[in-house]
Design a protein around this motif. Structure first.
Motif, PDB file in Angstrom:
ATOM      1  N   PHE A  52      11.020 102.797   4.912  1.00 37.04           N
ATOM      2  CA  PHE A  52      10.957 102.416   6.323  1.00 37.04           C
ATOM      3  C   PHE A  52      10.447 100.985   6.351  1.00 37.04           C
ATOM      4  CE2 PHE A  52       8.970 103.666  10.672  1.00 37.04           C
ATOM      5  CZ  PHE A  52      10.106 103.230  11.324  1.00 37.04           C
ATOM      6  N   LYS A  80       6.480 100.127  12.783  1.00 34.74           N
ATOM      7  CA  LYS A  80       6.545 101.205  11.784  1.00 34.74           C
ATOM      8  C   LYS A  80       5.388 102.197  11.961  1.00 34.74           C
ATOM      9  CE  LYS A  80       6.217  98.453   8.207  1.00 34.74           C
ATOM     10  NZ  LYS A  80       6.081  97.105   8.799  1.00 34.74           N
ATOM     11  N   SER A  81       4.167 101.657  12.047  1.00 36.56           N
ATOM     12  CA  SER A  81       3.002 102.545  12.161  1.00 36.56           C
ATOM     13  C   SER A  81       3.040 103.328  13.462  1.00 36.56           C
ATOM     14  CB  SER A  81       1.712 101.735  12.079  1.00 36.56           C
ATOM     15  OG  SER A  81       1.602 101.139  10.813  1.00 36.56           O
ATOM     16  N   ASP A 135       2.205 105.467   5.023  1.00 36.48           N
ATOM     17  CA  ASP A 135       2.224 104.164   5.686  1.00 36.48           C
ATOM     18  C   ASP A 135       1.625 103.129   4.731  1.00 36.48           C
ATOM     19  OD1 ASP A 135       2.572 102.247   7.574  1.00 36.48           O
ATOM     20  OD2 ASP A 135       1.045 102.964   8.965  1.00 36.48           O
ATOM     21  N   GLU A 136       2.465 102.256   4.211  1.00 35.72           N
ATOM     22  CA  GLU A 136       2.042 101.209   3.269  1.00 35.72           C
ATOM     23  C   GLU A 136       1.146 101.769   2.156  1.00 35.72           C
ATOM     24  OE1 GLU A 136       2.927  97.950   3.633  1.00 35.72           O
ATOM     25  OE2 GLU A 136       3.655  97.838   5.697  1.00 35.72           O
ATOM     26  N   SER A 151       6.688 103.719   4.526  1.00 36.85           N
ATOM     27  CA  SER A 151       6.842 102.424   5.187  1.00 36.85           C
ATOM     28  C   SER A 151       6.337 101.314   4.280  1.00 36.85           C
ATOM     29  CB  SER A 151       6.072 102.394   6.503  1.00 36.85           C
ATOM     30  OG  SER A 151       4.713 102.108   6.261  1.00 36.85           O
ATOM     31  N   SER A 152       6.919 100.146   4.462  1.00 34.25           N
ATOM     32  CA  SER A 152       6.484  98.982   3.706  1.00 34.25           C
ATOM     33  C   SER A 152       7.027  97.738   4.391  1.00 34.25           C
ATOM     34  CB  SER A 152       7.019  99.038   2.277  1.00 34.25           C
ATOM     35  OG  SER A 152       6.634  97.881   1.568  1.00 34.25           O
ATOM     36  N   HIS A 153       6.348  96.615   4.177  1.00 39.87           N
ATOM     37  CA  HIS A 153       6.943  95.364   4.645  1.00 39.87           C
ATOM     38  C   HIS A 153       7.518  94.597   3.456  1.00 39.87           C
ATOM     39  CE1 HIS A 153       2.721  94.419   3.769  1.00 39.87           C
ATOM     40  NE2 HIS A 153       3.156  93.225   3.445  1.00 39.87           N
TER      41      HIS A 153
END
Lengths: 309, 270
Positions: free
Chosen positions: A32, A40-41, A152-153, A183-185
Motif C-alpha cells: 500500500f 494510508k494510515s 503500517d510502515e 503500507s510504505s512510502h
C-alpha cells in the motif's frame, strides 16, 4: 479479504481519503504505497474501526470491524508504536490484549518468542527502542492468529536483520493464505515483498496492479553494442517495432517499452554483437515517483486514469 | 506460525473487563495512587485523632462533638479523594495521552463496551479501597482519641465504611465519565476539582445556599456523614437520608458517564 467501497474521510474541508475502492485479496502480500500524507494510515484506521468513514465502507471478510465478535482473531494490525502505554511491560500489555479476545495466556509467551522479545518481556514498553516497539506491535498482530494482517510502515526503525525478518514473515503469512496489507512510502521496500501494489496519492487511488505489470510497463532496457554500425541497425529495427530508443555514451542504447527478452532475441536474429543487456532495476521506483509526482504537480489531476489498468 | 490459540473462550464484555483489570494493575501509577490514598487517609485521621484528647484536656467544648467517622470523612474529602480521582482519571484520559486508547479500541471495537468494562474493573476496586481504608482509619482513630469525643458504635462504623466505599464508586464513575468526555488528564482533573470543591464555594459566596446540597461534592459529604450530621461545607445538618445523597451524586456520575459515552461513540479514536 479486505474490501473498500467508496471509502472517504474528510477532516473538516480536507479530503484525506477520497472514494477509495479496491480489494485486498488473501494469499499474497499487497503493498500500500503513497507519499507521506497520502492517506494510508487513515485508510488503515478506518479498516480497524478507529476512524469513522465520512462515506463508503471498509469491510473485513464482508463485515465491519466493530461487528467482529473476536476481532483480534480475525484481524491483526501494527499501527504506530505509540499505541502502547509506556509504563506497561510487554508481557502484561499482550496479556491484557489476549484476555480481551478470549485468547489463552500461554499464547503470549509464544508470540514473544516468535518476535524475539522473550528476554525483555518484563521490561516497560516505554524503555523499548523503536525496533523493539515494532516487534512488540508485530507480536500483538500475530497474537490472535488472524487471517488478515495490516502493517503500517513496519520496517521503520528496524535494523537490516529485522527488515529481512519482517519481509520473510510477511511472505510466509501470505503463503499460509492470509490477507496481508503493508503500507510504505518506499517503493524499493515493496519491490522486495509485495505481489500486488495499490498506490494512492492525496487520498485517491492511482494504481492497483500486480508488481510484474508495474515493472513491465515502464521498465527501460539498456543494451550495449561496441560497433556503431550495428548500433544503428538495432536502433532502426527497434524503432520500427514502435519502441523508443535513446542513444547514450559508451555505446549504450536505452530502450523503453520493450523487454530484455525481446531486445535480446532481436539482436540475436540480426546477428549483432552485444556487450551488455540489462533491465533498469530502479524503474519501479521511477514509475512510482512519476505516478505520485503527477498527483503533486497538478491541482486537478485525472484521478483514476491510471487506476484499474 | 505455530498457533495454539484454541477456540474462542470469553471475549465480549467479560473479556473486556478482564483486559481492563489487567491493564489497571500493570502500571505503577495505579499502585502509587492507592498508596497515596492510604497514607493521606490514615495520616490525617491519626493526626486529627491525636489532637482530640489534647483539646479535651484544655477544656475545648468542641472536643466532645468530634467523632471518628467525622474525622474519616474529612480525611476523604480534603485529602484521600484526590488520589482516587487521579486513578480514575488516568485510567481513561491517560490512554489518550499515551495513545494506548488506539490499542484499547482495536481490541474492543464496541465503543460503549470499553467504558462499561472500565467501570466494571475499576469501581468494585474503589469500593473495596474505601471500605478497607475507612475500617483502618476508624481502628486507628478510636484508641488515639482515648475516650474523648463521640463514642463509636459498631453500626455507625459499618455504615460509614459502606458510605465511603459508595462515595469512591460514584466519584470514580464521575471521573471516568469526565475523563472520557474531555480526553485529557489535565482538563478532566480541572473540571472535577471545580465540580467538587470550587462550585460549593462559589454557590456559597453567591448566596445560592438552596442548591448546595445538590452539588456533587456536597452530596458526597452528605452521603458519607448521614442524615442530621453537621456538614462543615454548608454549615447545616445533612437534610436528607444517605440513599438520597447517593441518588443525587449518582445523577452527576450518570450525566458524566453519558457525556463520556456520547463522545466515545461519535469521535474518532484519537
Amino acid at each position: 479479504m479486505i474490501t473498500l467501497r467508496g471509502l472517504t474521510k474528510h477532516y473538516g474541508r480536507k479530503r484525506v481519503v477520497d472514494e477509495l475502492t479496491f480489494d485486498v485479496a488473501p494469499g499474497r502480500v499487497t503493498g500500500f504505497l503513497g507519499p507521506n500524507g497520502a492517506g494510508k494510515s487513515t485508510t488503515m484506521r478506518m479498516v480497524l474501526g478507529l476512524d469513522r468513514p465520512t462515506s463508503g465502507e471498509a469491510l473485513v471478510d464482508g463485515r465491519r470491524y466493530a461487528e467482529l465478535r473476536h476481532p483480534l482473531r480475525e484481524v491483526g494490525a501494527v499501527l504506530d508504536a505509540r499505541s502502547v502505554h509506556p509504563g506497561r511491560d510487554a508481557r502484561r500489555h499482550l496479556l491484557a490484549m489476549a484476555r480481551s479476545n478470549g485468547i489463552p495466556d500461554a499464547r503470549v509467551d509464544e508470540v514473544l518468542g516468535t518476535v524475539g522479545l522473550a528476554d525483555v518481556a518484563g521490561k516497560r514498553a516505554g524503555a523499548f527502542s523503536l525496533g523493539m516497539g515494532q516487534r512488540l506491535g508485530i507480536a500483538g498482530a500475530l497474537l490472535g492468529d488472524p487471517g488478515t494482517l495490516l502493517f503500517d510502515e513496519p520496517v521503520n526503525g528496524l535494523d537490516p536483520d529485522g527488515v529481512r525478518w519482517i519481509r520473510q514473515l510477511m511472505r510466509s503469512l501470505a503463503t499460509e493464505g492470509r490477507t496481508v496489507l503493508v503500507s510504505s512510502h518506499l517503493m524499493s521496500e515493496m519491490q522486495l515483498t509485495a505481489d500486488q501494489l495499490v498506490v494512492i496519492g492525496r487520498g485517491r487511488l492511482l494504481a492497483d496492479a500486480p508488481v510484474t505489470e508495474f515493472v513491465a510497463d515502464d521498465r527501460a532496457v539498456h543494451v550495449r553494442l561496441p560497433d556503431p554500425g550495428e548500433r544503428q541497425t538495432l536502433a532502426h529495427h527497434l524503432t520500427g517495432e514502435g519502441l523508443a530508443v535513446e542513444e547514450r555514451g559508451g555505446g549504450e542504447l536505452v530502450v523503453t517499452g520493450g523487454t530484455v527478452e525481446g531486445v535480446g532475441d532481436l539482436a540475436h536474429a540480426l546477428g549483432l554483437r552485444l556487450h551488455g543487456l540489462t533491465a533498469d532495476a530502479v524503474s519501479l521506483e521511477q514509475a512510482y515517483l512519476r505516478l505520485t509526482a503527477n498527483e503533486v504537480e497538478y491541482a486537478a489531476p485525472a484521478a483514476g486514469r491510471r487506476a484499474g489498468r | 506460525m505455530t498457533a495454539t490459540i484454541g477456540p474462542p473462550r470469553g471475549g465480549g464484555l467479560p473479556g473486556a473487563v478482564h483486559s481492563e483489570w489487567t491493564k489497571l494493575w500493570s502500571v505503577r501509577s495505579s499502585w502509587w495512587t492507592v498508596l497515596a490514598a492510604a497514607v493521606l487517609m490514615l495520616g490525617y485521621t491519626a493526626l486529627a485523632a491525636t489532637a482530640v484528647p489534647v483539646m479535651a484536656e484544655h477544656g475545648d467544648p468542641e472536643a466532645a462533638t468530634v467523632s471518628a467517622p467525622g474525622l474519616a470523612v474529612n480525611a476523604v474529602f480534603f485529602l484521600a479523594q484526590f488520589p482516587v480521582l487521579a486513578l480514575a482519571t488516568l485510567f481513561i484520559a491517560g490512554e489518550y495521552g499515551t495513545g494506548a486508547i488506539r490499542s484499547t479500541l482495536q481490541w474492543v471495537p464496541v465503543r460503549g463496551r470499553v467504558l462499561t468494562a472500565k467501570c466494571a474493573a475499576l469501581l468494585p476496586a474503589l469500593c473495596g479501597l474505601g471500605v478497607v481504608l475507612t475500617g483502618a482509619a476508624l481502628a486507628l482513630a478510636v484508641p488515639l482519641m482515648g475516650g474523648a469525643g463521640v463514642p463509636l458504635t459498631a453500626g455507625e462504623a459499618v455504615r460509614t465504611a459502606l458510605a465511603i466505599g459508595g462515595y469512591f464508586v460514584l466519584l470514580g464513575a464521575f471521573a471516568l465519565g469526565v475523563g472520557t468526555a474531555l480526553r485529557s488528564v489535565a482538563g478532566a482533573l480541572t473540571v472535577s476539582f471545580v465540580a467538587l470543591l470550587a462550585l460549593p464555594m462559589l454557590c456559597s459566596a453567591l448566596g445560592l445556599t438552596a442548591v448546595l446540597d445538590y452539588l456533587p461534592g456536597v452530596a458526597g459529604v452528605n452521603l458519607m456523614l448521614g442524615e442530621g450530621t453537621l456538614n462543615d461545607l454548608t454549615g447545616q445538618p445533612v437534610p436528607y437520608a444517605r440513599w438520597v445523597a447517593a441518588l443525587v451524586l449518582g445523577c452527576w456520575s450518570a450525566a458524566a458517564l453519558g457525556a463520556g459515552a456520547a463522545v466515545l461513540r461519535s469521535r474518532d479514536a484519537g
